[in-house]
Design a protein around this motif. Structure first.
Motif, PDB file in Angstrom:
ATOM      1  N   PRO A  13       0.802  -1.232   0.000  1.00 17.18           N
ATOM      2  CA  PRO A  13       0.000   0.000   0.000  1.00 17.18           C
ATOM      3  C   PRO A  13       0.836   1.284   0.000  1.00 17.18           C
ATOM      4  O   PRO A  13       0.269   2.369  -0.109  1.00 17.18           O
ATOM      5  N   SER A  14       2.155   1.164   0.152  1.00 19.26           N
ATOM      6  CA  SER A  14       2.962   2.371   0.386  1.00 19.26           C
ATOM      7  C   SER A  14       3.179   3.196  -0.875  1.00 19.26           C
ATOM      8  O   SER A  14       3.766   2.740  -1.857  1.00 19.26           O
ATOM      9  N   GLN A  15       2.736   4.442  -0.804  1.00 19.77           N
ATOM     10  CA  GLN A  15       2.919   5.380  -1.918  1.00 19.77           C
ATOM     11  C   GLN A  15       4.402   5.632  -2.194  1.00 19.77           C
ATOM     12  O   GLN A  15       4.809   5.791  -3.331  1.00 19.77           O
ATOM     13  N   SER A  41       5.899  -6.375  12.644  1.00 21.49           N
ATOM     14  CA  SER A  41       7.243  -6.017  13.117  1.00 21.49           C
ATOM     15  C   SER A  41       8.105  -5.729  11.894  1.00 21.49           C
ATOM     16  O   SER A  41       7.806  -6.209  10.799  1.00 21.49           O
ATOM     17  N   LYS A  42       9.152  -4.959  12.101  1.00 15.06           N
ATOM     18  CA  LYS A  42      10.044  -4.635  10.987  1.00 15.06           C
ATOM     19  C   LYS A  42      11.153  -5.681  10.908  1.00 15.06           C
ATOM     20  O   LYS A  42      11.644  -6.132  11.953  1.00 15.06           O
ATOM     21  N   SER A  43      11.535  -6.024   9.677  1.00 15.88           N
ATOM     22  CA  SER A  43      12.547  -7.071   9.521  1.00 15.88           C
ATOM     23  C   SER A  43      13.914  -6.568   9.982  1.00 15.88           C
ATOM     24  O   SER A  43      14.184  -5.358   9.973  1.00 15.88           O
ATOM     25  N   LYS A  55      12.314   3.159   7.879  1.00 20.90           N
ATOM     26  CA  LYS A  55      11.128   3.236   7.017  1.00 20.90           C
ATOM     27  C   LYS A  55      11.393   2.593   5.665  1.00 20.90           C
ATOM     28  O   LYS A  55      12.539   2.444   5.244  1.00 20.90           O
ATOM     29  N   ILE A  56      10.282   2.252   4.999  1.00 21.90           N
ATOM     30  CA  ILE A  56      10.348   1.786   3.619  1.00 21.90           C
ATOM     31  C   ILE A  56       9.970   2.959   2.717  1.00 21.90           C
ATOM     32  O   ILE A  56       9.240   3.851   3.191  1.00 21.90           O
ATOM     33  N   PRO A  57      10.457   2.973   1.481  1.00 26.10           N
ATOM     34  CA  PRO A  57      11.249   1.941   0.811  1.00 26.10           C
ATOM     35  C   PRO A  57      12.740   2.043   1.132  1.00 26.10           C
ATOM     36  O   PRO A  57      13.251   3.109   1.447  1.00 26.10           O
ATOM     37  N   CYS A  67      18.170   4.858   0.885  1.00 30.88           N
ATOM     38  CA  CYS A  67      16.908   5.143   1.580  1.00 30.88           C
ATOM     39  C   CYS A  67      16.312   6.453   1.075  1.00 30.88           C
ATOM     40  O   CYS A  67      17.011   7.275   0.491  1.00 30.88           O
ATOM     41  N   GLU A  68      15.027   6.623   1.357  1.00 25.71           N
ATOM     42  CA  GLU A  68      14.232   7.806   0.993  1.00 25.71           C
ATOM     43  C   GLU A  68      13.826   7.726  -0.489  1.00 25.71           C
ATOM     44  O   GLU A  68      14.674   7.741  -1.390  1.00 25.71           O
ATOM     45  N   SER A  69      12.505   7.700  -0.683  1.00 31.43           N
ATOM     46  CA  SER A  69      11.976   7.388  -2.014  1.00 31.43           C
ATOM     47  C   SER A  69      12.484   8.300  -3.129  1.00 31.43           C
ATOM     48  O   SER A  69      12.835   7.821  -4.212  1.00 31.43           O
ATOM     49  N   LEU A  70      12.539   9.611  -2.875  1.00 31.42           N
ATOM     50  CA  LEU A  70      12.940  10.500  -3.973  1.00 31.42           C
ATOM     51  C   LEU A  70      14.437  10.389  -4.260  1.00 31.42           C
ATOM     52  O   LEU A  70      14.876  10.534  -5.406  1.00 31.42           O
TER      53      LEU A  70
HETATM   54  N1  LIG Z   1      10.224  10.314   3.382  1.00 31.75           N
HETATM   55  C1  LIG Z   1      10.149   8.890   3.294  1.00 31.75           C
HETATM   56  C2  LIG Z   1       8.818   8.426   3.844  1.00 31.75           C
HETATM   57  C3  LIG Z   1       8.731   6.923   3.923  1.00 31.75           C
HETATM   58  C4  LIG Z   1       7.585   6.451   4.818  1.00 31.75           C
HETATM   59  O1  LIG Z   1       6.940   7.248   5.515  1.00 31.75           O
HETATM   60  N2  LIG Z   1       7.326   5.139   4.755  1.00 31.75           N
HETATM   61  C5  LIG Z   1       6.308   4.563   5.608  1.00 31.75           C
HETATM   62  C6  LIG Z   1       5.418   3.621   4.812  1.00 31.75           C
HETATM   63  S1  LIG Z   1       4.421   4.507   3.657  1.00 31.75           S
HETATM   64  C7  LIG Z   1       6.981   3.743   6.707  1.00 31.75           C
HETATM   65  O2  LIG Z   1       7.948   3.060   6.482  1.00 31.75           O
HETATM   66  N3  LIG Z   1       6.416   3.802   7.913  1.00 31.75           N
HETATM   67  C8  LIG Z   1       6.896   3.056   9.032  1.00 31.75           C
HETATM   68  C9  LIG Z   1       7.189   3.925  10.210  1.00 31.75           C
HETATM   69  O3  LIG Z   1       6.863   5.129  10.161  1.00 31.75           O
HETATM   70  O4  LIG Z   1       7.728   3.433  11.183  1.00 31.75           O
HETATM   71  C10 LIG Z   1      10.326   8.452   1.841  1.00 31.75           C
HETATM   72  O5  LIG Z   1      10.002   9.255   0.951  1.00 31.75           O
HETATM   73  O6  LIG Z   1      10.817   7.341   1.596  1.00 31.75           O
END
Ligand SMILES: N[C@@H](CCC(=O)N[C@@H](CS)C(=O)NCC(=O)O)C(=O)O
Length: 232
Positions: A13-15, A41-43, A55-57, A67-70
């Motif tokens: 679901p993650s944008q 849980s996180k891996s 965080k993902i991705p 790390c960080e989508s952009l």
């Molecule tokens: N600024 C980060 C945001 C990434 C983000 O917020 N990912 C969420 C999923 S949509 C996440 O991993 N959340 C888990 C957490 O906040 O612990 C990016 O652009 O990659």
């Protein structure tokens, strides 16, 4: 590059995860998708690969995490430079695309979230107005960036298309759950058509979540966020 040399730690679901996947699809790079179950849980691999934000991705290229989508999208564009370009080649156009991507992440998408989380009608109306104001700005930005072509990036999907388009599924879910129209023929005709083009593009359609399925997930997230924070 063998498929196992490129991994994406993500969740359907993650944008933000969608951004990395679309960029890899544009470059025709095969990758292994490792689904994280954030609410359980996180891996270990995620915690090791993104120890700062957890965080993902995360893109893992060979043994190197990004790390960080952009930042991941920009990395993919630079590493697989022989594929279609994602960032504009002109420095001003590149700066403009980055400006709007930052606006989307820092200002516009948080307002979308506020619609779902709003407690009370006044808070909800304020959040809707903020989203609509942002969409009017983005409609104008589309005209300036696309210069009459189908995408912000011109003839094909580019950086700003990815940065914005990844939010369309949540925009549709918000419309559905709240019973409102955010993209409309009356106020944002160009974005309305762009959204359809973006979602049906070959690089996007297989990673864009189904609105019904995402709406169910969204309801669960709202309920959990009002109750307890996800595990760290
Ligand atoms: N600024 C980060 C945001 C990434 C983000 O917020 N990912 C969420 C999923 S949509 C996440 O991993 N959340 C888990 C957490 O906040 O612990 C990016 O652009 O990659």
């Amino acid at each position: 590059m063998a498929k196992s040399d490129v991994k994406v730690l993500g969740s359907w679901p993650s944008q933000y995860v969608m951004r990395a996947r679309i960029a890899l699809n544009i470059k025709s790079v095969s990758y292994e998708f490792l689904e994280e179950k954030l609410w359980e849980s996180k891996s270990e691999l995620l915690l090791k690969s993104n120890p700062v934000h957890k965080k993902i991705p995360v893109l893992i290229h060979g043994d190197k995490p990004i790390c960080e989508s952009l930042i991941i999208v920009q990395y993919i564009d630079e590493v697989w430079s022989s594929g279609p370009s994602i960032l504009p080649s002109d420095p001003h156009e590149r700066a403009t695309a980055r400006f709007w991507a930052a606006y989307l992440d820092e200002k516009w998408f948080p307002s979308i979230r506020s619609i779902g989380m709003a407690q009370g009608e006044d808070a909800r109306k304020t959040a809707i107005a903020q989203v609509e104001e942002g969409l009017v700005l983005l409609e104008e930005a589309f005209g300036n960036c696309s210069k009459g072509k189908p995408f912000f990036g011109g003839d094909q999907i580019g950086y700003l298309d990815i940065a914005f388009g990844c939010f369309l599924a949540w925009l549709r879910v918000t419309e559905k759950i709240s019973g409102i129209k955010l993209l409309s023929e009356a106020n944002t005709p160009a974005l309305l058509n762009w959204a359809d083009r973006f979602c049906s593009d070959a690089a996007v359609k297989d990673v864009m979540p189904d609105t019904e399925k995402l709406a169910e997930f969204g309801k669960m997230v709202i309920a959990k966020m009002r109750g307890a924070a996800p595990p760290k």
